[in-house]
Write a protein that holds these residues in place. Structure first.
Motif, PDB file in Angstrom:
ATOM      1  N   GLY A  84      27.026 -12.470   5.937  1.00 24.00           N
ATOM      2  CA  GLY A  84      25.760 -12.965   5.413  1.00 24.00           C
ATOM      3  C   GLY A  84      25.829 -13.483   3.997  1.00 24.00           C
ATOM      4  O   GLY A  84      25.228 -14.521   3.676  1.00 24.00           O
ATOM      5  N   TRP A  85      26.557 -12.771   3.111  1.00 23.64           N
ATOM      6  CA  TRP A  85      26.523 -13.118   1.695  1.00 23.64           C
ATOM      7  C   TRP A  85      27.779 -13.835   1.225  1.00 23.64           C
ATOM      8  O   TRP A  85      27.684 -14.782   0.431  1.00 23.64           O
ATOM      9  N   ASN A  86      28.946 -13.423   1.684  1.00 23.72           N
ATOM     10  CA  ASN A  86      30.167 -14.105   1.254  1.00 23.72           C
ATOM     11  C   ASN A  86      30.345 -15.447   1.952  1.00 23.72           C
ATOM     12  O   ASN A  86      30.684 -16.455   1.318  1.00 23.72           O
ATOM     13  N   LEU A  87      30.136 -15.458   3.284  1.00 22.64           N
ATOM     14  CA  LEU A  87      30.295 -16.703   4.041  1.00 22.64           C
ATOM     15  C   LEU A  87      28.994 -17.485   4.158  1.00 22.64           C
ATOM     16  O   LEU A  87      29.028 -18.689   4.395  1.00 22.64           O
ATOM     17  N   GLY A  88      27.858 -16.826   4.039  1.00 24.26           N
ATOM     18  CA  GLY A  88      26.570 -17.510   4.098  1.00 24.26           C
ATOM     19  C   GLY A  88      26.089 -17.849   5.486  1.00 24.26           C
ATOM     20  O   GLY A  88      25.151 -18.631   5.639  1.00 24.26           O
ATOM     21  N   HIS A  89      26.683 -17.226   6.526  1.00 27.15           N
ATOM     22  CA  HIS A  89      26.256 -17.474   7.907  1.00 27.15           C
ATOM     23  C   HIS A  89      25.254 -16.392   8.303  1.00 27.15           C
ATOM     24  O   HIS A  89      25.633 -15.278   8.713  1.00 27.15           O
ATOM     25  N   LEU A  90      23.971 -16.685   8.218  1.00 24.27           N
ATOM     26  CA  LEU A  90      22.958 -15.664   8.464  1.00 24.27           C
ATOM     27  C   LEU A  90      22.757 -15.382   9.949  1.00 24.27           C
ATOM     28  O   LEU A  90      22.340 -14.280  10.315  1.00 24.27           O
ATOM     29  N   GLY A  91      23.031 -16.347  10.813  1.00 20.09           N
ATOM     30  CA  GLY A  91      22.877 -16.132  12.246  1.00 20.09           C
ATOM     31  C   GLY A  91      23.794 -15.030  12.765  1.00 20.09           C
ATOM     32  O   GLY A  91      23.323 -14.054  13.368  1.00 20.09           O
ATOM     33  N   PRO A  92      25.116 -15.145  12.561  1.00 21.24           N
ATOM     34  CA  PRO A  92      26.002 -14.053  12.999  1.00 21.24           C
ATOM     35  C   PRO A  92      25.722 -12.735  12.284  1.00 21.24           C
ATOM     36  O   PRO A  92      25.866 -11.667  12.882  1.00 21.24           O
ATOM     37  N   ALA A  93      25.306 -12.803  11.016  1.00 22.89           N
ATOM     38  CA  ALA A  93      24.975 -11.570  10.294  1.00 22.89           C
ATOM     39  C   ALA A  93      23.798 -10.865  10.957  1.00 22.89           C
ATOM     40  O   ALA A  93      23.797  -9.633  11.118  1.00 22.89           O
ATOM     41  N   ALA A  94      22.783 -11.618  11.362  1.00 22.90           N
ATOM     42  CA  ALA A  94      21.647 -11.027  12.069  1.00 22.90           C
ATOM     43  C   ALA A  94      22.069 -10.474  13.424  1.00 22.90           C
ATOM     44  O   ALA A  94      21.571  -9.433  13.864  1.00 22.90           O
ATOM     45  N   ALA A  95      23.000 -11.144  14.078  1.00 23.21           N
ATOM     46  CA  ALA A  95      23.504 -10.639  15.359  1.00 23.21           C
ATOM     47  C   ALA A  95      24.242  -9.316  15.163  1.00 23.21           C
ATOM     48  O   ALA A  95      24.147  -8.415  15.999  1.00 23.21           O
ATOM     49  N   VAL A  96      24.978  -9.185  14.068  1.00 24.23           N
ATOM     50  CA  VAL A  96      25.658  -7.917  13.764  1.00 24.23           C
ATOM     51  C   VAL A  96      24.637  -6.810  13.544  1.00 24.23           C
ATOM     52  O   VAL A  96      24.822  -5.666  13.985  1.00 24.23           O
ATOM     53  N   ALA A  97      23.536  -7.130  12.855  1.00 19.78           N
ATOM     54  CA  ALA A  97      22.496  -6.134  12.618  1.00 19.78           C
ATOM     55  C   ALA A  97      21.912  -5.628  13.936  1.00 19.78           C
ATOM     56  O   ALA A  97      21.695  -4.423  14.113  1.00 19.78           O
ATOM     57  N   TRP A  98      21.678  -6.522  14.866  1.00 20.68           N
ATOM     58  CA  TRP A  98      21.144  -6.097  16.163  1.00 20.68           C
ATOM     59  C   TRP A  98      22.195  -5.364  16.980  1.00 20.68           C
ATOM     60  O   TRP A  98      21.864  -4.471  17.762  1.00 20.68           O
ATOM     61  N   ALA A  99      23.459  -5.715  16.810  1.00 22.74           N
ATOM     62  CA  ALA A  99      24.527  -4.970  17.483  1.00 22.74           C
ATOM     63  C   ALA A  99      24.606  -3.542  16.945  1.00 22.74           C
ATOM     64  O   ALA A  99      24.823  -2.592  17.713  1.00 22.74           O
ATOM     65  N   MET A 100      24.405  -3.384  15.638  1.00 23.30           N
ATOM     66  CA  MET A 100      24.365  -2.048  15.054  1.00 23.30           C
ATOM     67  C   MET A 100      23.203  -1.239  15.610  1.00 23.30           C
ATOM     68  O   MET A 100      23.333  -0.038  15.901  1.00 23.30           O
ATOM     69  N   LEU A 101      22.051  -1.885  15.782  1.00 22.77           N
ATOM     70  CA  LEU A 101      20.895  -1.204  16.368  1.00 22.77           C
ATOM     71  C   LEU A 101      21.185  -0.770  17.798  1.00 22.77           C
ATOM     72  O   LEU A 101      20.838   0.359  18.199  1.00 22.77           O
ATOM     73  N   ALA A 102      21.847  -1.630  18.567  1.00 22.11           N
ATOM     74  CA  ALA A 102      22.184  -1.281  19.946  1.00 22.11           C
ATOM     75  C   ALA A 102      23.147  -0.094  19.989  1.00 22.11           C
ATOM     76  O   ALA A 102      22.992   0.818  20.815  1.00 22.11           O
ATOM     77  N   LEU A 103      24.133  -0.080  19.088  1.00 23.80           N
ATOM     78  CA  LEU A 103      25.072   1.044  19.043  1.00 23.80           C
ATOM     79  C   LEU A 103      24.363   2.338  18.659  1.00 23.80           C
ATOM     80  O   LEU A 103      24.658   3.405  19.212  1.00 23.80           O
ATOM     81  N   LEU A 104      23.423   2.247  17.727  1.00 23.74           N
ATOM     82  CA  LEU A 104      22.663   3.439  17.334  1.00 23.74           C
ATOM     83  C   LEU A 104      21.832   3.978  18.497  1.00 23.74           C
ATOM     84  O   LEU A 104      21.735   5.193  18.693  1.00 23.74           O
ATOM     85  N   LEU A 105      21.239   3.077  19.262  1.00 24.56           N
ATOM     86  CA  LEU A 105      20.452   3.515  20.418  1.00 24.56           C
ATOM     87  C   LEU A 105      21.335   4.182  21.468  1.00 24.56           C
ATOM     88  O   LEU A 105      20.942   5.187  22.080  1.00 24.56           O
TER      89      LEU A 105
END
Length: 329
Positions: free
Chosen positions: A290-311
């Motif tokens: 998200g911040w070093n590469l500036g690709h917010l789409g994959p960064a948001a996908a990682v956030a949702w993947a983290m949520l899925a793993l937590l569930l």
């Protein structure tokens, strides 16, 4: 005929009250019923408003961004790509490295942390001199900011001139490059997490232990049980819900590890999780996208993947807790 005139202070009956109309009485009854039903919702409305503004809306918007191609330099330009961002991270070997590192660091930090916290709580549960002082001392690491703790331990684990390497050299064990090793870097991060969170879990266990009825310990003592047997047969079974709670909380915390690995080396290496991504966690992976590469789409996908793993982890913990409760009956 003599007549008596009323005096100034003579009692005068109050004028009769006007009867309340049926329409007004019905309106008051409806207003009272509305107040009785709506008041509880009005009392809890501030929480839901804050949660909706700072919790639910960012979550939904992050999911919307995960379905688009969005760059940090052009936030107003969004291109629909569907599941492409999720497919991109799932086929990225670095993502699975981050998942593996997060899981290993979580296990290496959670298990010793909870065991030590359980033992310390058992010691503090007995009558000690200056018990308030010891409880405050144990909680002090939790009150320390993660940045301060990580920076101090980064100096301890430094390869050149670090305090730990100096101690190892003193006993003749040689130097260790803690940050560059695959296992040593995970050990270093786990030590920071254990140091910060053991006191917090200790006080949780201590509060649960003090809620255990003293009659159980007295009965066990009359049956000839030692303190160790009382701990195993009385304390541990009584703390099962609390232990499950701390496991869930510690698991969530391990999934969000960010400051400790980021500041272990700092700079560029800390931002990518080491020269070989040996201690890159999911939060570091998200930060890098998200911040070093500036690709917010994959960064948001990682956030949702983290949520899925937590569930998934929460569901596993729930099933284990349900099985333990059934076996205890």
């Amino acid at each position: 005929m003599a007549t008596s005139t009323p005096t100034r202070d003579a009692y005068a009956p109050p004028p009769p009250k006007k009867p309340v109309s049926a329409r007004r009485q019905t309106w008051r009854s409806r207003l009272w019923r509305f107040d009785d039903k709506a008041s509880p919702y009005a009392y809890i409305a501030p929480f839901f408003l804050v949660f909706g503004a700072f919790g639910l809306y960012p979550l939904i918007y992050t999911g919307w961004i995960a379905l688009h191609r969005v760059e940090m330099t052009g936030l107003d330009q969004m291109e629909w790509v569907g599941w492409e961002n999720f497919d991109r991270i799932l086929h990225d070997s670095e993502f699975w490295t981050a998942v593996s590192n997060t899981f290993l660091i979580g296990v290496m930090s959670t298990v010793p942390q909870l065991l030590v916290a359980l033992g310390l709580a058992h010691l503090l549960n007995y009558k000690l001199r200056a018990s308030t002082f010891w409880r405050t001392v144990i909680l002090t690491p939790y009150a320390t900011s993660v940045a301060s703790a990580a920076l101090v331990f980064a100096l301890v684990f430094r390869a050149d001139g670090g305090l730990l390497n100096w101690a190892l050299e003193f006993v003749g064990l040689g130097d260790t490059n803690w940050a560059n090793g695959h296992w040593t870097s995970k050990i270093a991060i786990s030590v920071i997490v254990i140091w910060r969170w053991t006191g917090y879990n200790t006080l949780i266990y201590l509060a649960a232990m003090q809620a255990v009825p003293s009659d159980l310990y007295e009965a066990a003592s009359l049956d000839g049980a030692s303190r160790w047997q009382q701990f195993l047969k009385v304390t541990i079974p009584s703390l099962r819900p609390t232990i499950l709670f701390t496991i869930v909380i510690s698991t969530i915390g391990s999934m969000q590890l960010f400051g400790e690995p980021l500041l272990l080396e700092g700079g560029t290496l800390g931002a990518i999780g080491g020269n070989e991504n040996q201690y890159e966690t999911l939060s570091i992976y998200l930060y890098n996208y998200g911040w070093n590469l500036g690709h917010l789409g994959p960064a948001a996908a990682v956030a949702w993947a983290m949520l899925a793993l937590l569930l998934i982890i929460a569901a596993v913990n729930w099933l284990i807790g349900r099985f333990v409760r059934k076996s205890a009956v």
